[in-house]
Design a protein around this motif. Structure first.
Motif, mmCIF file in Angstrom:
data_model
loop_
_atom_site.group_PDB
_atom_site.id
_atom_site.type_symbol
_atom_site.label_atom_id
_atom_site.label_comp_id
_atom_site.label_asym_id
_atom_site.label_seq_id
_atom_site.Cartn_x
_atom_site.Cartn_y
_atom_site.Cartn_z
ATOM 1 N N TYR A 4 0.899 -1.079 -0.086
ATOM 2 C CA TYR A 4 -0.025 0.033 -0.008
ATOM 3 C C TYR A 4 0.912 1.292 0.097
ATOM 4 O O TYR A 4 1.906 1.180 0.471
ATOM 5 C CB TYR A 4 -1.013 0.046 1.259
ATOM 6 N N LEU A 5 0.413 2.382 -0.475
ATOM 7 C CA LEU A 5 1.095 3.637 -0.645
ATOM 8 C C LEU A 5 0.260 4.755 0.335
ATOM 9 O O LEU A 5 -0.924 4.689 0.148
ATOM 10 C CB LEU A 5 1.175 4.183 -1.977
ATOM 11 N N ALA A 6 0.848 4.967 1.450
ATOM 12 C CA ALA A 6 0.112 5.711 2.417
ATOM 13 C C ALA A 6 0.759 7.200 2.407
ATOM 14 O O ALA A 6 2.009 7.311 2.488
ATOM 15 C CB ALA A 6 0.096 5.344 3.993
ATOM 16 N N LYS A 7 -0.184 8.071 2.518
ATOM 17 C CA LYS A 7 0.259 9.554 2.554
ATOM 18 C C LYS A 7 0.048 10.005 4.032
ATOM 19 O O LYS A 7 -1.010 10.040 4.471
ATOM 20 C CB LYS A 7 -0.582 10.545 1.811
ATOM 21 N N ILE A 8 1.062 9.893 4.882
ATOM 22 C CA ILE A 8 1.115 10.468 6.242
ATOM 23 C C ILE A 8 1.308 11.803 6.239
ATOM 24 O O ILE A 8 2.310 12.600 5.651
ATOM 25 C CB ILE A 8 2.415 9.642 7.107
ATOM 26 N N VAL A 9 0.676 12.670 7.048
ATOM 27 C CA VAL A 9 0.460 13.980 7.127
ATOM 28 C C VAL A 9 0.764 14.726 8.440
ATOM 29 O O VAL A 9 0.331 14.196 9.519
ATOM 30 C CB VAL A 9 -0.852 14.843 6.547
ATOM 31 N N TYR A 10 1.787 15.260 8.527
ATOM 32 C CA TYR A 10 2.085 16.112 9.836
ATOM 33 C C TYR A 10 1.904 17.579 9.757
ATOM 34 O O TYR A 10 2.265 18.250 8.669
ATOM 35 C CB TYR A 10 3.755 15.959 10.030
ATOM 36 N N ARG A 11 1.871 18.187 10.820
ATOM 37 C CA ARG A 11 1.847 19.605 10.833
ATOM 38 C C ARG A 11 3.223 20.064 11.727
ATOM 39 O O ARG A 11 3.581 19.492 12.916
ATOM 40 C CB ARG A 11 0.650 20.138 11.775
ATOM 41 N N ILE A 12 3.974 21.123 11.328
ATOM 42 C CA ILE A 12 4.883 21.334 11.827
ATOM 43 C C ILE A 12 4.883 22.734 12.652
ATOM 44 O O ILE A 12 4.635 23.902 11.771
ATOM 45 C CB ILE A 12 6.154 21.637 10.709
ATOM 46 N N HIS A 13 5.099 22.809 13.632
ATOM 47 C CA HIS A 13 5.055 23.914 14.653
ATOM 48 C C HIS A 13 6.369 24.384 15.075
ATOM 49 O O HIS A 13 7.102 23.473 15.514
ATOM 50 C CB HIS A 13 4.247 23.819 15.934
ATOM 51 N N CYS A 14 6.507 25.595 14.720
ATOM 52 C CA CYS A 14 7.901 26.065 14.957
ATOM 53 C C CYS A 14 7.740 27.461 15.600
ATOM 54 O O CYS A 14 7.148 28.408 15.311
ATOM 55 C CB CYS A 14 8.637 26.422 13.689
ATOM 56 N N GLY A 15 8.368 27.397 17.202
ATOM 57 C CA GLY A 15 8.150 28.852 17.976
ATOM 58 C C GLY A 15 6.895 29.091 18.210
ATOM 59 O O GLY A 15 5.871 28.219 18.628
ATOM 60 N N THR A 16 6.274 30.260 18.122
ATOM 61 C CA THR A 16 4.954 30.753 18.064
ATOM 62 C C THR A 16 4.245 30.561 16.776
ATOM 63 O O THR A 16 4.853 31.394 15.850
ATOM 64 C CB THR A 16 4.835 32.030 18.638
ATOM 65 N N ASP A 17 3.266 30.081 16.373
ATOM 66 C CA ASP A 17 2.718 29.826 15.076
ATOM 67 C C ASP A 17 2.230 31.073 14.726
ATOM 68 O O ASP A 17 1.890 31.214 13.384
ATOM 69 C CB ASP A 17 1.740 28.709 15.323
ATOM 70 N N GLY A 18 2.025 31.807 15.514
ATOM 71 C CA GLY A 18 1.340 33.349 14.949
ATOM 72 C C GLY A 18 1.955 34.042 14.130
ATOM 73 O O GLY A 18 1.263 34.716 13.290
ATOM 74 N N HIS A 21 3.462 31.131 8.521
ATOM 75 C CA HIS A 21 2.343 30.291 7.808
ATOM 76 C C HIS A 21 2.288 28.975 8.209
ATOM 77 O O HIS A 21 3.097 28.276 8.685
ATOM 78 C CB HIS A 21 2.466 30.298 6.267
ATOM 79 N N ALA A 22 1.208 28.236 8.275
ATOM 80 C CA ALA A 22 1.007 27.049 8.908
ATOM 81 C C ALA A 22 1.914 26.073 7.792
ATOM 82 O O ALA A 22 1.785 26.391 6.593
ATOM 83 C CB ALA A 22 -0.434 26.448 8.843
ATOM 84 N N GLN A 23 2.770 25.067 8.448
ATOM 85 C CA GLN A 23 3.425 24.122 7.571
ATOM 86 C C GLN A 23 2.970 22.889 8.007
ATOM 87 O O GLN A 23 2.738 22.438 8.943
ATOM 88 C CB GLN A 23 4.789 24.452 7.757
ATOM 89 N N PHE A 24 2.875 21.981 6.815
ATOM 90 C CA PHE A 24 2.513 20.614 6.789
ATOM 91 C C PHE A 24 3.509 20.041 5.954
ATOM 92 O O PHE A 24 4.077 20.327 4.979
ATOM 93 C CB PHE A 24 0.890 20.527 6.229
ATOM 94 N N ASP A 25 3.905 18.546 6.244
ATOM 95 C CA ASP A 25 4.585 17.598 5.580
ATOM 96 C C ASP A 25 3.822 16.452 5.299
ATOM 97 O O ASP A 25 3.116 15.984 6.119
ATOM 98 C CB ASP A 25 5.796 17.168 6.496
ATOM 99 N N GLU A 26 3.790 16.299 3.999
ATOM 100 C CA GLU A 26 3.085 14.986 3.521
ATOM 101 C C GLU A 26 3.988 14.101 3.124
ATOM 102 O O GLU A 26 5.079 14.427 2.136
ATOM 103 C CB GLU A 26 2.166 15.515 2.190
ATOM 104 N N GLN A 27 4.049 13.019 3.589
ATOM 105 C CA GLN A 27 4.953 12.000 3.230
ATOM 106 C C GLN A 27 4.382 10.663 2.731
ATOM 107 O O GLN A 27 3.357 10.205 3.283
ATOM 108 C CB GLN A 27 5.757 11.242 4.623
ATOM 109 N N LEU A 28 4.808 10.294 1.524
ATOM 110 C CA LEU A 28 4.342 8.888 0.921
ATOM 111 C C LEU A 28 5.245 7.718 1.553
ATOM 112 O O LEU A 28 6.519 7.774 1.372
ATOM 113 C CB LEU A 28 4.419 9.071 -0.591
#
Length: 120
Positions: A4-18, A21-28
């Motif tokens: 199977y090929l799965a797309k795993i999604v992470y949100r990357i929080h760095c310092g104060t998110d305010g 821009h919101a960052q996401f990593d999509e890994q296959l």
């Protein structure tokens, strides 16, 4: 056993998110499992296990938060040239997008050449 090929999604929080821009990593990820349910559970376990918190080079706290599995595909066969993933990207600047693709390709080629030279 199926693949199977799965797309795993992470949100990357760095310092104060305010202030960012919101960052996401999509890994296959390639997953071996007996069925779709097992593949989803295995991909979810990988996502959870690989959540991470660390300090970056600027001493800011970085947190990778597992969001979920957004896509899961059973692969019928692992054959040379088989399409594993496709995404249509829309952009306002076609030239910039094309330039970025060429830069990424050049980077890959340079790394391959560098690895070959290290063998000698």
């Amino acid at each position: 056993m199926n693949w199977y090929l799965a797309k795993i999604v992470y949100r990357i929080h760095c310092g104060t998110d305010g202030d960012q821009h919101a960052q996401f990593d999509e890994q296959l990820r390639l997953i071996a499992a007996d069925n779709e349910t097992s593949a989803f559970e295995k991909a979810t376990a990988i996502g959870t296990q690989e959540e991470e918190i660390f300090l970056n080079q600027n001493e800011k706290l970085v947190r990778w938060e597992f969001i979920n599995i957004s896509e899961l595909y059973q692969l019928s066969a692992l054959i040379d040239g088989a399409e594993l993933y496709s995404r249509i990207q829309e952009t306002d600047d076609a030239e910039l997008f094309t330039e970025q693709v060429h830069r990424k390709a050049a980077h890959i080629q340079n790394n391959i050449t560098h690895k070959i030279l290290q063998l000698f």
